[in-house]
Design a protein around this motif. Structure first.
Motif, short mmCIF file in Angstrom:
data_model
loop_
_atom_site.label_atom_id
_atom_site.label_comp_id
_atom_site.label_asym_id
_atom_site.label_seq_id
_atom_site.Cartn_x
_atom_site.Cartn_y
_atom_site.Cartn_z
N LEU A 119 14.41 -69.48 2.08
CA LEU A 119 13.59 -68.76 3.05
C LEU A 119 12.10 -68.89 2.75
O LEU A 119 11.28 -68.94 3.67
CB LEU A 119 13.99 -67.28 3.07
N TRP A 120 11.73 -68.96 1.45
CA TRP A 120 10.30 -69.01 1.13
C TRP A 120 9.67 -70.28 1.69
O TRP A 120 8.49 -70.27 2.06
CB TRP A 120 10.08 -68.90 -0.38
N LEU A 121 10.44 -71.39 1.77
CA LEU A 121 9.91 -72.62 2.35
C LEU A 121 9.77 -72.47 3.88
O LEU A 121 8.77 -72.89 4.47
CB LEU A 121 10.83 -73.79 2.02
N LEU A 122 10.79 -71.90 4.50
CA LEU A 122 10.73 -71.72 5.96
C LEU A 122 9.62 -70.75 6.35
O LEU A 122 9.02 -70.89 7.43
CB LEU A 122 12.08 -71.23 6.48
N ASP A 123 9.34 -69.77 5.47
CA ASP A 123 8.30 -68.78 5.77
C ASP A 123 6.90 -69.26 5.39
O ASP A 123 5.94 -68.51 5.55
CB ASP A 123 8.61 -67.47 5.03
N THR A 124 6.81 -70.48 4.86
CA THR A 124 5.50 -71.06 4.53
C THR A 124 5.14 -72.05 5.63
O THR A 124 5.65 -73.19 5.64
CB THR A 124 5.55 -71.78 3.16
N PRO A 125 4.30 -71.68 6.58
CA PRO A 125 4.01 -72.56 7.72
C PRO A 125 3.46 -73.92 7.30
O PRO A 125 3.67 -74.92 8.00
CB PRO A 125 2.98 -71.77 8.53
N LYS A 126 2.76 -73.96 6.17
CA LYS A 126 2.15 -75.21 5.73
C LYS A 126 3.20 -76.23 5.27
O LYS A 126 2.96 -77.45 5.30
CB LYS A 126 1.17 -74.91 4.60
N ALA A 127 4.38 -75.75 4.82
CA ALA A 127 5.44 -76.66 4.34
C ALA A 127 5.98 -77.47 5.51
O ALA A 127 6.35 -76.91 6.55
CB ALA A 127 6.54 -75.85 3.67
N TRP A 128 6.08 -78.79 5.30
CA TRP A 128 6.39 -79.68 6.42
C TRP A 128 7.63 -80.54 6.18
O TRP A 128 8.49 -80.68 7.03
CB TRP A 128 5.18 -80.57 6.70
N ALA A 129 7.73 -81.16 4.99
CA ALA A 129 8.85 -82.06 4.72
C ALA A 129 9.29 -81.94 3.27
O ALA A 129 8.48 -81.66 2.38
CB ALA A 129 8.46 -83.51 5.03
#
Length: 415
Positions: A119-129
């Motif tokens: 979830l922490w990756l999905l909740d980080t808008p800057k994370a892309w790939a």
């Protein structure tokens, strides 16, 4: 499949693969002195492909999950201690799938990646790939890339290039980890070897003090013996202090100092240390100025003389002699003890932790040779079973050492 095949072979490629590979090589091979560590350069090398401004590197931890190992231009990312689960590691290892996080956020994942992305990756808008780094079907790490200025959907050409660079990064990171592990093992090996030397030195001191105590039971009333006993105790204390000093220099990374000293003084000092305990006699001592470390030579001779005393019957003399041949200072330690076979001398004498003595550590002769070699000297041995042993130490004289040093410097200039 037909569409992808046609595009791969009939249309112009987006990337200049030669240029991309050269840029990757420059980024990874950049000199690290005062620069970025390898982890940051690995992220940068992959991010440059898609013009990503920043990224994170996650690597497997002790428990199999992924943990943060490096950041590149992304200090604001709040990464938990366990960044990705073991299930995520297994999924990425088996599939090698490059995950587009926007696709997962939109609920359009088709390969099951939505179940393993935290979830922490999905909740980080800057994370892309999320790009897995795989070597021999094993996940070495994961690079999380930040969103570039111009966002687009990734296609087969992006995936091919990212996988190729990811495999090379996986190999580079694995080799780096192996190198660190070997370096750490070498440091532990050196530490263990030094501790073995210390244990051997303590054993020698304990043996000398035990012999002194036994002799005190018979000769304590003699004034001469009491005087010799005080000398022995003082020498034992000095040995312990010297041992502590050597360990302190090792801990701080400072080696033994190399300089000029009188070999004859060392020989006389060693004989004096054994005088109250054993029959150690100096046959001749002409003196010579050698180049090396005085304490190291004394330690080496103590090992050799102690071995000679242990190999000899009680009261049997051990002889010390010091001469010079014009190039080297020569020291001989001679006993008429049990002697050694040629096979033992050739294959076992200088092997650590192999000893012919009951309860011995097998360190003395090995350390003596290493200490003498450290001064560019040489240790030879001649032995006959039942007749005795002769150890021969050759150290370069100070004048010889200067000639050798000048010759080596001139050879370097010519080369």
């Amino acid at each position: 499949w037909i569409k992808v095949t046609l595009v791969k072979h009939l249309f112009r490629h987006r990337y200049d693969y030669r240029a991309e590979w050269l840029r990757f090589a420059r980024t990874i091979g950049r000199n690290t002195d005062g620069g970025m560590p390898l982890e940051e350069r690995a992220i940068q090398a992959l991010a440059q492909v898609l013009e990503s401004p920043s990224g994170l590197l996650l690597v497997p931890g002790d428990h199999g999950d992924l943990q943060l190992s490096g950041r590149w231009n992304w200090t604001s990312a709040d990464v938990p201690a366990s960044a990705m689960s073991i299930q995520a590691v297994r999924f990425l290892e088996q599939s090698g799938h490059i995950v587009e996080l926007d696709v997962v956020r939109a609920g359009e994942a088709q390969h099951g990646e939505d179940a393993i992305i935290p979830l922490w990756l999905l909740d980080t808008p800057k994370a892309w790939a999320v790009v897995p780094l795989i070597q021999y079907e094993r996940l070495t790490g994961v690079v999380v890339l930040a969103r570039p200025t111009e966002v687009r959907n990734l296609d087969w050409e992006d995936f091919d290039l990212l996988r190729a660079i990811g495999q090379q990064l996986a190999t580079t990171l694995a080799e780096h980890a192996s190198h660190d592990a070997l370096a750490e093992a070498a440091r532990f090996d050196e530490f263990n070897r030094r501790i073995a030397f210390v244990m051997h030195d303590i054993k020698n001191l304990a043996s000398q003090l035990g012999l002194l105590a036994r002799n005190a039971e018979m000769h304590a009333e003699k004034a001469e013996f009491r005087a010799d006993m005080l000398i022995t105790l003082r020498n034992s204390a000095e040995k312990l202090n010297t041992m502590i000093a050597r360990l302190s220099r090792y801990r701080t990374g400072n080696g033994d100092a190399i300089g000029k000293f009188d070999v004859g003084e060392v020989v006389r000092a060693v004989a004096l240390q054994f005088q109250p305990l054993a029959n150690v006699s100096i046959t001749e001592c002409r003196g010579a100025i050698a180049n090396g470390n005085k304490e190291a030579l004394e330690q080496a001779l103590i090992h050799l003389v102690q071995n000679a005393v242990d190999a000899s019957a009680n009261g049997t003399p051990v002889f010390l002699g010091q001469t010079s041949d014009g190039m080297h200072a020569i020291i001989e330690v001679v006993d008429s003890g049990t002697g050694m076979s040629p096979d033992f001398v050739r294959t076992r004498l200088f092997k650590p932790f192999i000893s012919s003595k009951q309860g011995g550590f097998g360190i003395g002769a090995f350390e003596a040779r290493e200490l003498i070699r450290g001064m560019k000297g040489r240790l030879d041995v001649e032995s006959r079973e039942g007749l005795g042993t002769r150890f021969i130490v050759r150290l370069p004289l100070a004048s010889t050492a200067e000639l050798i040093s000048n010759f080596e410097q001139n050879s370097k200039r010519v080369a």
